[in-house]
Every structure is written in C-alpha cells, then in structure tokens.
Motif scaffolding. Structure first.
Motif, PDB file in Angstrom:
ATOM      1  N   GLN A  14      52.429  20.284  88.756  1.00 41.42           N
ATOM      2  CA  GLN A  14      51.550  19.600  89.710  1.00 41.42           C
ATOM      3  C   GLN A  14      51.270  20.467  90.928  1.00 41.42           C
ATOM      4  N   HIS A  15      52.223  21.283  91.329  1.00 40.36           N
ATOM      5  CA  HIS A  15      52.049  22.131  92.518  1.00 40.36           C
ATOM      6  C   HIS A  15      50.911  23.127  92.322  1.00 40.36           C
ATOM      7  N   MET A  16      50.867  23.760  91.152  1.00 37.82           N
ATOM      8  CA  MET A  16      49.823  24.738  90.864  1.00 37.82           C
ATOM      9  C   MET A  16      48.620  24.119  90.165  1.00 37.82           C
ATOM     10  N   ASN A  17      48.710  22.810  89.855  1.00 41.18           N
ATOM     11  CA  ASN A  17      47.656  22.100  89.126  1.00 41.18           C
ATOM     12  C   ASN A  17      47.337  22.805  87.813  1.00 41.18           C
ATOM     13  N   THR A  18      48.380  23.068  87.048  1.00 45.27           N
ATOM     14  CA  THR A  18      48.216  23.731  85.753  1.00 45.27           C
ATOM     15  C   THR A  18      49.162  23.131  84.716  1.00 45.27           C
ATOM     16  N   LEU A  19      48.828  23.387  83.466  1.00 42.89           N
ATOM     17  CA  LEU A  19      49.752  23.240  82.344  1.00 42.89           C
ATOM     18  C   LEU A  19      50.066  24.666  81.913  1.00 42.89           C
ATOM     19  N   HIS A  20      51.326  24.996  81.760  1.00 43.82           N
ATOM     20  CA  HIS A  20      51.593  26.356  81.306  1.00 43.82           C
ATOM     21  C   HIS A  20      52.629  26.394  80.184  1.00 43.82           C
ATOM     22  N   VAL A  21      52.465  27.410  79.348  1.00 44.85           N
ATOM     23  CA  VAL A  21      53.393  27.636  78.248  1.00 44.85           C
ATOM     24  C   VAL A  21      54.065  28.984  78.461  1.00 44.85           C
ATOM     25  N   PHE A  22      55.345  29.050  78.126  1.00 44.98           N
ATOM     26  CA  PHE A  22      56.025  30.340  78.151  1.00 44.98           C
ATOM     27  C   PHE A  22      55.435  31.199  77.044  1.00 44.98           C
ATOM     28  N   THR A  23      55.145  32.451  77.358  1.00 41.57           N
ATOM     29  CA  THR A  23      54.500  33.352  76.407  1.00 41.57           C
ATOM     30  C   THR A  23      55.280  34.654  76.330  1.00 41.57           C
ATOM     31  N   GLY A  24      55.573  35.085  75.127  1.00 42.41           N
ATOM     32  CA  GLY A  24      56.294  36.339  74.928  1.00 42.41           C
ATOM     33  C   GLY A  24      55.543  37.259  73.988  1.00 42.41           C
ATOM     34  N   LEU A  25      55.724  38.543  74.181  1.00 39.86           N
ATOM     35  CA  LEU A  25      55.108  39.547  73.317  1.00 39.86           C
ATOM     36  C   LEU A  25      56.090  40.694  73.125  1.00 39.86           C
ATOM     37  N   GLU A  26      56.587  40.846  71.904  1.00 41.26           N
ATOM     38  CA  GLU A  26      57.455  41.963  71.585  1.00 41.26           C
ATOM     39  C   GLU A  26      56.579  43.182  71.308  1.00 41.26           C
ATOM     40  N   ILE A  27      56.766  44.224  72.083  1.00 41.98           N
ATOM     41  CA  ILE A  27      55.883  45.391  72.012  1.00 41.98           C
ATOM     42  C   ILE A  27      55.900  46.016  70.620  1.00 41.98           C
ATOM     43  N   GLY A  28      57.066  46.051  69.997  1.00 44.04           N
ATOM     44  CA  GLY A  28      57.177  46.646  68.673  1.00 44.04           C
ATOM     45  C   GLY A  28      56.440  45.875  67.593  1.00 44.04           C
ATOM     46  N   ALA A  29      56.088  44.617  67.866  1.00 45.16           N
ATOM     47  CA  ALA A  29      55.422  43.781  66.870  1.00 45.16           C
ATOM     48  C   ALA A  29      53.900  43.795  66.994  1.00 45.16           C
ATOM     49  N   ILE A  30      53.372  44.496  68.003  1.00 43.46           N
ATOM     50  CA  ILE A  30      51.915  44.561  68.160  1.00 43.46           C
ATOM     51  C   ILE A  30      51.326  45.300  66.965  1.00 43.46           C
ATOM     52  N   PRO A  31      50.294  44.751  66.311  1.00 43.63           N
ATOM     53  CA  PRO A  31      49.680  45.433  65.160  1.00 43.63           C
ATOM     54  C   PRO A  31      49.213  46.836  65.530  1.00 43.63           C
ATOM     55  N   PRO A  32      49.380  47.808  64.630  1.00 44.32           N
ATOM     56  CA  PRO A  32      49.027  49.205  64.932  1.00 44.32           C
ATOM     57  C   PRO A  32      47.604  49.386  65.441  1.00 44.32           C
ATOM     58  N   ALA A  33      46.640  48.696  64.841  1.00 38.80           N
ATOM     59  CA  ALA A  33      45.243  48.842  65.280  1.00 38.80           C
ATOM     60  C   ALA A  33      45.084  48.363  66.719  1.00 38.80           C
ATOM     61  N   ARG A  34      45.776  47.280  67.063  1.00 38.97           N
ATOM     62  CA  ARG A  34      45.702  46.755  68.426  1.00 38.97           C
ATOM     63  C   ARG A  34      46.388  47.710  69.395  1.00 38.97           C
ATOM     64  N   LYS A  35      47.489  48.321  68.982  1.00 40.04           N
ATOM     65  CA  LYS A  35      48.168  49.304  69.835  1.00 40.04           C
ATOM     66  C   LYS A  35      47.244  50.478  70.143  1.00 40.04           C
ATOM     67  N   ARG A  36      46.540  50.944  69.112  1.00 39.60           N
ATOM     68  CA  ARG A  36      45.628  52.078  69.327  1.00 39.60           C
ATOM     69  C   ARG A  36      44.547  51.714  70.327  1.00 39.60           C
ATOM     70  N   LEU A  37      44.025  50.497  70.228  1.00 46.40           N
ATOM     71  CA  LEU A  37      42.996  50.053  71.153  1.00 46.40           C
ATOM     72  C   LEU A  37      43.537  49.989  72.577  1.00 46.40           C
ATOM     73  N   LEU A  38      44.743  49.450  72.742  1.00 42.38           N
ATOM     74  CA  LEU A  38      45.351  49.352  74.065  1.00 42.38           C
ATOM     75  C   LEU A  38      45.573  50.742  74.666  1.00 42.38           C
ATOM     76  N   ARG A  39      46.006  51.681  73.857  1.00 39.27           N
ATOM     77  CA  ARG A  39      46.273  53.021  74.380  1.00 39.27           C
ATOM     78  C   ARG A  39      44.977  53.749  74.698  1.00 39.27           C
ATOM     79  N   MET A  40      43.905  53.404  73.984  1.00 38.91           N
ATOM     80  CA  MET A  40      42.591  53.954  74.354  1.00 38.91           C
ATOM     81  C   MET A  40      42.184  53.434  75.731  1.00 38.91           C
ATOM     82  N   LEU A  41      42.459  52.145  75.983  1.00 39.42           N
ATOM     83  CA  LEU A  41      42.147  51.573  77.281  1.00 39.42           C
ATOM     84  C   LEU A  41      42.985  52.218  78.390  1.00 39.42           C
ATOM     85  N   ALA A  42      44.235  52.512  78.050  1.00 41.29           N
ATOM     86  CA  ALA A  42      45.158  53.055  79.049  1.00 41.29           C
ATOM     87  C   ALA A  42      44.985  54.552  79.269  1.00 41.29           C
ATOM     88  N   GLY A  43      44.309  55.230  78.332  1.00 41.67           N
ATOM     89  CA  GLY A  43      44.197  56.677  78.407  1.00 41.67           C
ATOM     90  C   GLY A  43      43.154  57.146  79.411  1.00 41.67           C
TER      91      GLY A  43
END
Length: 246
Positions: A217-246
């Motif tokens: 109620q304080h932030m006027n939101t509904l929120h869910v805990f979200t986790g992402l294990e870096i080792g589980a990111i699909p290879p194609a998605r990792k390549r895209l992220l590293r292109m963005l970061a490069g």
C-alpha cells in the motif's frame, strides 16, 4: 573521483552515481515515477550503488535509474530490501555472489525502448565485472487491484514459478497467493500486455517468481519476488545482452 561509466550507446550513457547529488537526482526521478507524496528515499540508498542512465543529446538529462546491492553469497540475502517482504531463508544456501536490483524506473515522459535495452546492457556489464551468479529483486505491477492482472498472474503460475529449492515463503501481512488461489486459463496476449516491462525482460531470460504477490500500500504496487540465475540464461539471450553491454 573518476567517473564510473558502465557503457555508452548512441544518445545514452549509463554510469554509477559518484556524488550525493547524483543519488539525489535518482531519488527525484523515483519520486516522479512512483508518484509518491514524499521524496522516495530509504536507508538502503546508502548501501547501494546507483546506476544512472542519461540522455547525452538532452543535456545529460536523467531518463532511467536503478540501484544495486551486492552480496557475496546467499548468507547475506537477509540484509536485502526484498527480505523485508519475503522469507528468503531457502536462498541462504545459494553459493555464489548475488546482486539485488531495486527501485528501477524510467522517466514517465520517455517511451524509447532503447532505454530499457541500455539498462540491461548496463546491468550485464555490472554482472560480468563482478562475476555475479544471481540477480534478484521485486518486480512491481502498478496499483494494488489484482483483478487487472489475473491473466498475468496465471501465466506466472503456469510457467515461471521459482524452483522449489529457492522458493520464497510468505512474510508480508498482505499478499495475493496467486499460485494456490488462481484457477483460470490465461489469455497469453492480455497477460503479456499487462506484464511490467522489467518483469517481461526477466522472464525472457529464464527468470522466475515467488508464488505470491505482496500488496504494498505504501508504494501502491503489487510486487513479486523475481530471481534470475545468470548461468541459466539461454545462450542466444546472453549473446544479445553482451552485444548491448559491449
């Protein structure tokens, strides 16, 4: 102190805040984006690194920000912002460095999808630089009315619940237990349209969520805990992220 630039792409630059004035700018943007009556700040601001994304073609105007709290392992997870709302004791056995991303927001006047891409590029640069193995945080839906998001929650229940070994348990006094209470076949199109953009990005990379949403109620939101294990990111998605970061 030398400026800590994470990346520069086109008109945008992402950097780590280095002065109290930088942090104050982030707090002002958060206040605007979250529509709070008072300046959005808390004790975690002093413990976190703040990432600022600025528009170089608009005088360095701040268009996006988020903060990062680094932890050496799951033993530190109880000192996170999320631990105020979720019982994260199952994650204490996680072996590897972690970072909590919080207070993510984009200026309400900006709709350029490149801003979110730059944000993930900056996050990728930070994750690689610090050898982070788990990224987590709270992903927020605007408002506290669950009816608007039932299709989204049904999709989360069917496809994206956390592995049992990491599943957060209920701690907050007011929650929506969508995994146990929802009995509906989701409309996938409606679900994704109403899914917060940040959460959509997490899910595309293999992220997972808690089985309940906290009614904040304080932030006027509904929120869910979200986790992402870096080792589980699909290879194609990792390549895209590293292109963005490069």
């Amino acid at each position: 102190m030398a400026e800590t630039v994470l990346l520069t792409k086109g008109r945008y630059r992402a950097r780590i805040a280095r002065t109290p004035e930088d942090v104050a700018k982030a707090q002002c943007l958060r206040t605007l984006a979250f529509c709070t009556n008072q300046t959005d700040c808390d004790d975690f601001d002093q413990k976190c690194s703040h990432v600022l994304i600025e528009d170089r073609r608009d005088g360095g105007r701040l268009v996006c920000c988020f903060r990062l709290l680094a932890m050496e392992s799951g033993q530190d997870v109880t000192r996170s912002y999320s631990a105020q709302y979720y019982d994260l004791s199952a994650m204490e056995s996680f072996d590897g460095s972690m970072v909590e991303m919080g207070r993510f927001c984009i200026h309400p006047d900006r709709s350029d999808p490149d801003i979110l891409r730059i944000a993930w590029g900056a996050m990728t640069a930070f994750v690689d630089r610090n050898r982070v193995r788990l990224l987590f945080g709270c992903s927020s839906f605007a408002g506290t009315e669950t009816e608007v998001y039932l299709d989204s929650f049904a999709i989360l229940k069917d496809r994206h619940l956390a592995p049992k070994r990491w599943l957060p348990r209920v701690k907050a006094p007011h929650v929506f237990r969508f995994a146990s209470n929802l009995k509906r076949r989701p409309d996938a199109k409606k679900a994704m349209v109403r899914m917060p953009p940040l959460l959509r990005s997490y899910l595309l990379m293999g992220g997972w969520v808690s089985d309940h949403a906290v009614v904040d109620q304080h932030m006027n939101t509904l929120h869910v805990f979200t986790g992402l294990e870096i080792g589980a990111i699909p290879p194609a998605r990792k390549r895209l992220l590293r292109m963005l970061a490069g």
